[in-house]
Structure formats: C-alpha cells, structure tokens
Design a protein around this motif. Structure first.
Motif, PDB file in Angstrom:
ATOM      1  N   LEU A 101      23.470 -10.388  14.598  1.00 50.55           N
ATOM      2  CA  LEU A 101      22.059 -10.146  14.878  1.00 50.55           C
ATOM      3  C   LEU A 101      21.857  -9.207  16.054  1.00 50.55           C
ATOM      4  CD1 LEU A 101      20.376 -13.620  14.385  1.00 50.55           C
ATOM      5  CD2 LEU A 101      19.566 -11.477  13.398  1.00 50.55           C
ATOM      6  N   LEU A 102      22.723  -9.327  17.057  1.00 49.45           N
ATOM      7  CA  LEU A 102      22.602  -8.482  18.246  1.00 49.45           C
ATOM      8  C   LEU A 102      23.635  -7.366  18.252  1.00 49.45           C
ATOM      9  CD1 LEU A 102      21.872 -11.197  20.975  1.00 49.45           C
ATOM     10  CD2 LEU A 102      20.283  -9.994  19.460  1.00 49.45           C
ATOM     11  N   GLY A 103      24.041  -6.934  17.081  1.00 50.09           N
ATOM     12  CA  GLY A 103      24.999  -5.841  16.984  1.00 50.09           C
ATOM     13  C   GLY A 103      26.422  -6.351  16.964  1.00 50.09           C
ATOM     14  N   LEU A 147      20.196  -8.496  26.618  1.00 48.04           N
ATOM     15  CA  LEU A 147      20.122  -9.075  25.279  1.00 48.04           C
ATOM     16  C   LEU A 147      19.471 -10.455  25.250  1.00 48.04           C
ATOM     17  CD1 LEU A 147      23.607  -8.107  23.761  1.00 48.04           C
ATOM     18  CD2 LEU A 147      21.369  -7.110  23.245  1.00 48.04           C
ATOM     19  N   ARG A 148      19.141 -10.989  26.433  1.00 44.02           N
ATOM     20  CA  ARG A 148      18.554 -12.336  26.466  1.00 44.02           C
ATOM     21  C   ARG A 148      17.239 -12.396  25.686  1.00 44.02           C
ATOM     22  NH1 ARG A 148      20.047 -17.690  27.419  1.00 44.02           N
ATOM     23  NH2 ARG A 148      18.175 -18.873  27.982  1.00 44.02           N
ATOM     24  N   GLY A 149      16.394 -11.425  25.859  1.00 42.83           N
ATOM     25  CA  GLY A 149      15.118 -11.410  25.150  1.00 42.83           C
ATOM     26  C   GLY A 149      15.288 -11.336  23.645  1.00 42.83           C
ATOM     27  N   PRO A 150      16.061 -10.345  23.122  1.00 46.70           N
ATOM     28  CA  PRO A 150      16.296 -10.305  21.675  1.00 46.70           C
ATOM     29  C   PRO A 150      16.958 -11.567  21.132  1.00 46.70           C
ATOM     30  CG  PRO A 150      16.860  -8.205  22.675  1.00 46.70           C
ATOM     31  CD  PRO A 150      16.567  -9.145  23.804  1.00 46.70           C
ATOM     32  N   ASP A 154      23.605 -16.560  15.785  1.00 50.02           N
ATOM     33  CA  ASP A 154      24.300 -16.270  14.526  1.00 50.02           C
ATOM     34  C   ASP A 154      24.784 -17.539  13.839  1.00 50.02           C
ATOM     35  OD1 ASP A 154      24.304 -13.288  14.506  1.00 50.02           O
ATOM     36  OD2 ASP A 154      25.385 -13.577  16.382  1.00 50.02           O
ATOM     37  N   VAL A 155      25.144 -18.547  14.614  1.00 56.44           N
ATOM     38  CA  VAL A 155      25.523 -19.825  14.007  1.00 56.44           C
ATOM     39  C   VAL A 155      24.317 -20.424  13.283  1.00 56.44           C
ATOM     40  CG1 VAL A 155      26.405 -22.136  14.435  1.00 56.44           C
ATOM     41  CG2 VAL A 155      27.287 -20.207  15.775  1.00 56.44           C
ATOM     42  N   LEU A 156      23.174 -20.414  13.953  1.00 56.90           N
ATOM     43  CA  LEU A 156      21.940 -20.926  13.360  1.00 56.90           C
ATOM     44  C   LEU A 156      21.611 -20.196  12.062  1.00 56.90           C
ATOM     45  CD1 LEU A 156      19.293 -22.668  13.755  1.00 56.90           C
ATOM     46  CD2 LEU A 156      18.365 -20.680  14.954  1.00 56.90           C
ATOM     47  N   GLN A 166      17.267  -5.905  10.732  1.00 51.43           N
ATOM     48  CA  GLN A 166      18.067  -6.249  11.902  1.00 51.43           C
ATOM     49  C   GLN A 166      19.532  -6.445  11.544  1.00 51.43           C
ATOM     50  OE1 GLN A 166      16.954  -6.166  14.907  1.00 51.43           O
ATOM     51  NE2 GLN A 166      18.673  -7.052  16.053  1.00 51.43           N
ATOM     52  N   LEU A 167      19.808  -7.099  10.437  1.00 52.10           N
ATOM     53  CA  LEU A 167      21.184  -7.395  10.060  1.00 52.10           C
ATOM     54  C   LEU A 167      21.931  -6.171   9.550  1.00 52.10           C
ATOM     55  CD1 LEU A 167      20.774 -10.907   8.415  1.00 52.10           C
ATOM     56  CD2 LEU A 167      21.873 -10.356  10.587  1.00 52.10           C
ATOM     57  N   GLU A 168      21.201  -5.194   9.071  1.00 54.61           N
ATOM     58  CA  GLU A 168      21.854  -3.962   8.629  1.00 54.61           C
ATOM     59  C   GLU A 168      22.481  -3.205   9.792  1.00 54.61           C
ATOM     60  OE1 GLU A 168      18.720  -2.098   6.471  1.00 54.61           O
ATOM     61  OE2 GLU A 168      19.382  -2.895   4.529  1.00 54.61           O
ATOM     62  N   LYS A 169      22.027  -3.514  11.016  1.00 54.63           N
ATOM     63  CA  LYS A 169      22.615  -2.902  12.206  1.00 54.63           C
ATOM     64  C   LYS A 169      23.954  -3.549  12.528  1.00 54.63           C
ATOM     65  CE  LYS A 169      17.965  -2.317  14.128  1.00 54.63           C
ATOM     66  NZ  LYS A 169      17.043  -2.715  15.234  1.00 54.63           N
TER      67      LYS A 169
END
Length: 214
Positions: free
Chosen positions: A150-152, A94-97, A159-161, A143-146
């Motif tokens: 952001l990363l599921g 998940l580092r890249g995403p 997500d804080v940002l 992306q957020l609909e998943k």
C-alpha cells in the motif's frame, strides 16, 4: 495468574479476528487466545457481552484495558511493537498515508462491503461514507498498482489488514479479482504467518462445527 503484559486476544477462527492474530504473529508478540465458538453462539452469551456489548471479535486485553474495533487494534498493536518495523513513527512522512489506508478500511471499505453483500442500495453519493462501490474500490486499485504494498516498497501493518480482507472478499466474490488485488492478496497470504494461522483456523473451525452440531 495471567501476565498483564501479555496480550489476550478474544478470538474465533475464520473471522475478522484472523487478521489480528496474523498481525500478532508478524509482530512477534506473545499473546494468549480466549477462544469463542461462534458456531455455538458463544459471542452472544452474557460473559462475552460484558466484555464487548456488540458481541464481535477481535477484541484484546492488555494491561487491564480493553481495545475493540479492528482498525484501532491494528494501529495499537503495531505501535506497541515498533521494533517489528510495521508502523511508521509519528515523524515519518508515511505516517499519514499509513493511517489513511487503515481508516479507509473501517470507514469506507467495510460499509461498502456490507451494502454490496446485502444487495442494499447505497445512500446517495453526497451522503454515503464511501461515495459509491466502484469509486471506493477504484481508489484502492490505483494505490495498489503502485505496489508492491500500500505504501510502495514498505510493508506495514496496514498490509496485513488489507491482505486478509482481500483474500476473503475475493474468495466469496464480493470483490472482483482484478490483477492488482489478486497479486496483492497472494503476496500477503503467502507469508508464513498467514499460512500458519490459516492451518490452525481450519482445524479449530472443524472442531467448533462438531461441538455446535452436537
């Protein structure tokens, strides 16, 4: 004497620095505030311009080094406190995403936002850093609909940002209140760290307005 191992956050309430302070709270990091009254123009005075010539917040000092730019600060702080679990490590898939969506904020969202706010025509799509406004937001919505993050299922510093950004931009009507954005912003802004800093910001901003108003 200031402890060089403590983070100093150059700060003004109800600004982009709010998200950085929320992140520090989420990370459980000790920090000191160097407060600037932007209503009184302190960010444009020589003392602060010697620190950040752009006169912007947030900026942080840590171990004698300065870090500016909200995206860089987000990555730096989350990596500095990996025990908080808000950053995928270098070997994590998940580092890249994670880096993608943090960079997307600075490289695509902010330029698009300013063009929209200023009612400026964007550059031609082949030259624009964000294609066009609807496409830029559409990628975020997909992306957020998943969700829920952001990363599921995993919440990160990204997500804080973004949570703080969506809260402010929807409040001012720059970003439309689409269901995916509203649910996401509510999830992030209901967290205790955000609630604490929002209350502190309101009090600080009121004090700054009094000082600036004489």
């Amino acid at each position: 004497m200031t402890d060089p191992n403590r983070i100093t956050l150059y700060y003004s309430p109800q600004s982009r620095a709010t998200g950085t302070r929320v992140l520090l709270e989420e990370l459980g990091s000790p920090y000191d505030l160097h407060i600037l009254n932007m209503k009184a123009g302190e960010q444009r005075k020589p003392g602060y311009l010697a620190i950040n010539p752009l006169g912007k917040v947030p900026a942080i000092h840590y171990r004698g080094e300065l870090v500016t730019e909200q995206v860089a600060i987000t990555i730096f702080l989350a990596d500095l406190f990996p025990q908080a679990g808000l950053t995928p490590g270098p070997d994590d898939p998940l580092r890249g995403p994670y880096l993608r969506w943090i960079a997307y904020y600075g490289a695509s969202f902010e330029p698009a936002l300013i063009d929209k706010f200023m009612q400026r025509e964007p550059a031609p799509i082949t030259q624009s850093p964000y294609a066009d406004y609807d496409t830029m937001l559409g990628a975020l919505e997909t992306q957020l609909e998943k969700g829920p993050y952001l990363l599921g299922e995993r919440m990160t510093a990204a997500d804080v940002l973004w949570g703080v950004a969506f809260s402010w931009t929807m409040m001012f009507g720059i970003v439309p209140k689409k269901d995916a954005f509203v649910r996401y912003a509510e999830r992030m802004t209901s967290r205790p760290a955000f609630q604490r800093i929002t209350a502190a910001d309101e009090e600080m901003a009121a004090q700054h307005a009094k000082v600036a108003g004489g």
